[in-house]
Each structure stands twice: as structure tokens, then as C-alpha cells.
Design a protein around this motif. Structure first.
Motif, short mmCIF file in Angstrom:
data_model
loop_
_atom_site.label_atom_id
_atom_site.label_comp_id
_atom_site.label_asym_id
_atom_site.label_seq_id
_atom_site.Cartn_x
_atom_site.Cartn_y
_atom_site.Cartn_z
N LYS A 1 34.32 76.15 60.63
CA LYS A 1 32.89 76.64 60.07
C LYS A 1 32.11 75.63 59.38
CE LYS A 1 31.08 80.81 59.08
NZ LYS A 1 29.76 80.35 58.60
N VAL A 2 32.37 74.95 58.73
CA VAL A 2 31.64 74.09 57.97
C VAL A 2 30.79 73.26 59.03
CG1 VAL A 2 31.44 72.09 56.49
CG2 VAL A 2 32.93 73.78 55.97
N GLN A 3 31.59 72.72 60.02
CA GLN A 3 30.85 72.01 61.04
C GLN A 3 29.88 72.75 61.80
OE1 GLN A 3 33.99 69.83 63.30
NE2 GLN A 3 34.96 69.03 61.78
N LEU A 4 30.09 73.94 62.21
CA LEU A 4 29.41 74.77 62.98
C LEU A 4 27.96 74.85 62.17
CD1 LEU A 4 28.89 76.56 65.41
CD2 LEU A 4 30.24 78.37 64.25
N ASP A 5 28.23 75.35 60.88
CA ASP A 5 26.92 75.77 60.07
C ASP A 5 26.10 74.42 59.83
OD1 ASP A 5 27.89 78.11 59.60
OD2 ASP A 5 28.79 77.70 57.60
N SER A 6 26.69 73.24 59.74
CA SER A 6 25.87 72.03 59.74
C SER A 6 25.15 71.55 61.27
CB SER A 6 26.84 70.88 59.30
OG SER A 6 26.12 69.60 59.42
N LEU A 7 25.77 71.85 62.11
CA LEU A 7 25.11 71.73 63.58
C LEU A 7 24.23 72.73 63.97
CD1 LEU A 7 28.34 70.90 65.56
CD2 LEU A 7 26.49 69.22 64.96
N GLU A 8 24.43 73.92 63.37
CA GLU A 8 23.23 74.80 63.63
C GLU A 8 22.07 74.60 62.94
OE1 GLU A 8 25.21 78.51 62.68
OE2 GLU A 8 25.97 78.92 65.04
N SER A 9 22.17 74.29 61.57
CA SER A 9 21.15 73.90 60.89
C SER A 9 20.52 72.79 61.21
CB SER A 9 21.63 73.48 59.36
OG SER A 9 20.45 73.02 58.61
#
Length: 377
Positions: free
Chosen positions: A197-205
């Protein structure tokens, strides 16, 4: 001494034999009634535990291909058999649980917990029939002169409480011990979901910032197809990596199934790496995209991959939560423990009757022996 002689001696002394027998039987009855310790028995009947089908991580990770090692990778435990139930109930752990819960050290009037446990284990008994149904019985006995030294209502209540506490202890053991493996798998998945989830949020941003900076929104259909294929491959790679990490503590690397998974992982990684080269005929490789499009496609790819992995982990996590509940064997009761209505020992009339018979036989033998001795003299 022939039969007629024996009958003659008994009939000759029958008044004394009968009178002594009646008086002794009556005295025996009074002893059983007022002096002899009374025992109250409470019992519970436990149905055999069910064997439950695996619906957890093993069924999802293996996709139907796991055979003998499916239970290991899924974290599925083997449900205890009826014999195992008996051994658990006999254990010191459960006895200590019951002693602490009911404060039996005080009720048994002993100096230490160890003596209370030893006394408790002496008053429990088990019966296992061929259908696998377990019967647990507890006998609570008073001291001598029970009418003066003990409260019969308290004894009946204590018998029922001890039986119920054994069932509570068995449930506690199931919840705290037997579901450990499924619980560990769930905790592992929770950790993986948090990281993803942390990686996904960072990539989406990062993707949003890139699109805002260069005014880019979408990719070509061919590039989208490549992204979808890459995301599915990466999701499959992650799935196998999770399964290998769960298996590595239970099997050796020489294990056939473990070795097969490693080969599958290597092959999938080779296929995934082809997306960064120009050796794919039917899909556009990321290397062949224009520079700006290549950066955008790379971001889209990472977001899509992390999203696929996140969705897969969420599915595994909720399935494993269900499996954790299913793996915890609940104790199914056929006959609940009840308050004993009457004492199980001594059986006043039956015991007195049997005692009277033995007294009668003993008196007959005594007179026959005396007559035989007299005849010899």
C-alpha cells in the motif's frame, strides 16, 4: 461334609444367622448414610472434531496444483482427533487452567498448586467409544461424616463447574495454540499488504505529478496491452515468492515441490524481463517506446503491477482470516454438563444389600467351620 449336613447346620443356626445379618445390614446402611463419604458425578459428552476442507492460502496459492504439501503452504493445521482431545484434557496445562479458574487449591484444602493439580487429575475419567465420542466425568467426594463436614449442594455445584472448566480450557487451548500457523500466515500477509500500500500510494502520487508536469494522460492501446501482461506476470511472480517464503521454514530446498516452484519463478522472471527488451513479437516492449512515453509507461506499469499485487494480497488476506476461524476447532458438545441430582456413590440400598449377602455368607461359613472343628474334636 455333604450337602444335607450343610443345610442342616444352616437351618439349625438360622435364627442367629438371620438376626445378625439384619442387624449388620442395618448398621452398614447407617454407616453408608451418615459416615461414609458421598460422591457426586457430573459428565459431559463431546462430539468428535470435524476435519475441515482447506479454503485458505493453500487453495489460492496452489491454484489446484498443490497435493501433499498443500496443507503446509496454506498454514492449515490438522484438526485434533478424539484421542488428541483426551490427551489435551489430561495435560497439566488444562488442569492448571481449571485449578486457577476455580481456585481449587483452597477448595481442595491443599498447600500447593501442584497438589491441587494431582488431586484434580485423580478425580477425572474418560471414555471413548468406537464412534469417536468422548465422555468426560468428574467425581467430587466429601470427607467422612458428610452431613457434618460437607455441603452437598456445594459438592454438586463443584462437580459441574469442574467439567465446564475443562471444556473452557479445551476451547482456550484450541484458540491459543492450534490456530497459531494460520495466525502467523495472516500476520505475514498484513505486513505485505501494508508495504504494498505504501509503494502503491507513492507511485500513484509520482504518476500524477508526471502527468501534470508533461500534460500526458494516456498510453497507446498496444502499450496498455503490454502493461496488463506485465502486471499479471508480476502478480504471479509475487504469488510464488509468497508461497516459497511460507514453505522455506517447513521443507528443505531439495523438496520436489519447492524445487518446482523455484523453477517456475525463474521462468516467470525471464518472461517478465523480456518486456524491457525488444524480443517480444506480439507486444510492444517498453524499450521501444519514445523517451517521454517510456517514462510514462514505466510509471503506469509500476502502478498497475502494485495494484495487481495489492488486490491479490487483499484476496489472500481475507481468505486467510476465514481459514483462521475455520482452522480453530470448536468443541461441539452432545450432552452439556448438568448439576447431579443424586449421589453416585455410595448406592445406599444396593451397597447395603450386597453387604448383607456377604455377611450372610460369612456367617454361614463361620458356623460350618465351627461345626466341622467340633466334629473333629
Amino acid at each position: 461334609m455333604d450337602f444335607h449336613t450343610i443345610i442342616h447346620i444352616i437351618l439349625f443356626n438360622w435364627k442367629r444367622i438371620v438376626s445378625v445379618t439384619i442387624i449388620s445390614t442395618l448398621l452398614l446402611f447407617l454407616i453408608f448414610l451418615f459416615v461414609y463419604p458421598v460422591t457426586y458425578t457430573s459428565s459431559v459428552t463431546i462430539l468428535p472434531p470435524e476435519r475441515k476442507k482447506d479454503f485458505g492460502l493453500g487453495s489460492l496459492l496452489g491454484s489446484g496444483s498443490i497435493n501433499d504439501f498443500g496443507g503446509i503452504s496454506s498454514g492449515m493445521m490438522t484438526i485434533a482427533s478424539s484421542e488428541m482431545y483426551i490427551q489435551i484434557l489430561k495435560s497439566r496445562t488444562i488442569s492448571e487452567f481449571v485449578v486457577d479458574k476455580l481456585n481449587l487449591k483452597e477448595k481442595f484444602d491443599v498447600e500447593s498448586k501442584g497438589k491441587a493439580i494431582a488431586k484434580l487429575q485423580k478425580i477425572i475419567s474418560f471414555d471413548l467409544n468406537k464412534e469417536g465420542i468422548v465422555k468426560l466425568s468428574v467425581d467430587v467426594t466429601s470427607g467422612f461424616l458428610p452431613s457434618l463436614t460437607s455441603n452437598k449442594d456445594s459438592l454438586r455445584t463443584l462437580a459441574k463447574q469442574i467439567v465446564q472448566s475443562f471444556i473452557d480450557g479445551l476451547n482456550y487451548f484450541n484458540n491459543s495454540k492450534l490456530s497459531t500457523k494460520s495466525k502467523n500466515t495472516r500476520i505475514y500477509l498484513e505486513h505485505q499488504i501494508a508495504e504494498t500500500k505504501v509503494q502503491l500510494d507513492s507511485l500513484e502520487s509520482e504518476l500524477v505529478k508526471f502527468q501534470q508536469k508533461y500534460k500526458t494522460i494516456s498510453l497507446s492501446d498496444q502499450m496498455k496491452s503490454s502493461l496488463e501482461a506485465a502486471a499479471k506476470l508480476k502478480s504471479e511472480i509475487t504469488r510464488i515468492e509468497i508461497e516459497l517464503s511460507l514453505l522455506q521454514n517447513d521443507v528443505t530446498e531439495e523438496n520436489k515441490y519447492y524445487h518446482t516452484l523455484q523453477k517456475q519463478l525463474e521462468e516467470l522472471k525471464k518472461q517478465y524481463n523480456k518486456f524491457d527488451t525488444d524480443r517480444i513479437d506480439y507486444l510492444l516492449s517498453f524499450k521501444n517506446a519514445p523517451k517521454l512515453g517510456q517514462q510514462l509507461s514505466s510509471l503506469f506499469r509500476e502502478v498497475r503491477i502494485q495494484n495487481e499485487i495489492y488486490v491479490m494480497l487483499q484476496q489472500l488476506y481475507y481468505k486467510e482470516k476465514i481459514q483462521e476461524k475455520r482452522d480453530t476447532p470448536s468443541v461441539d458438545i452432545l450432552d452439556e454438563p448438568i448439576l447431579p441430582e443424586s449421589q453416585s456413590s455410595p448406592r445406599l440400598f444396593f451397597s447395603s444389600f450386597i453387604g448383607g449377602i456377604f455377611i450372610f455368607i460369612g456367617l454361614c461359613a463361620f458356623y460350618l467351620f465351627n461345626d466341622s472343628k467340633f466334629r473333629k474334636v
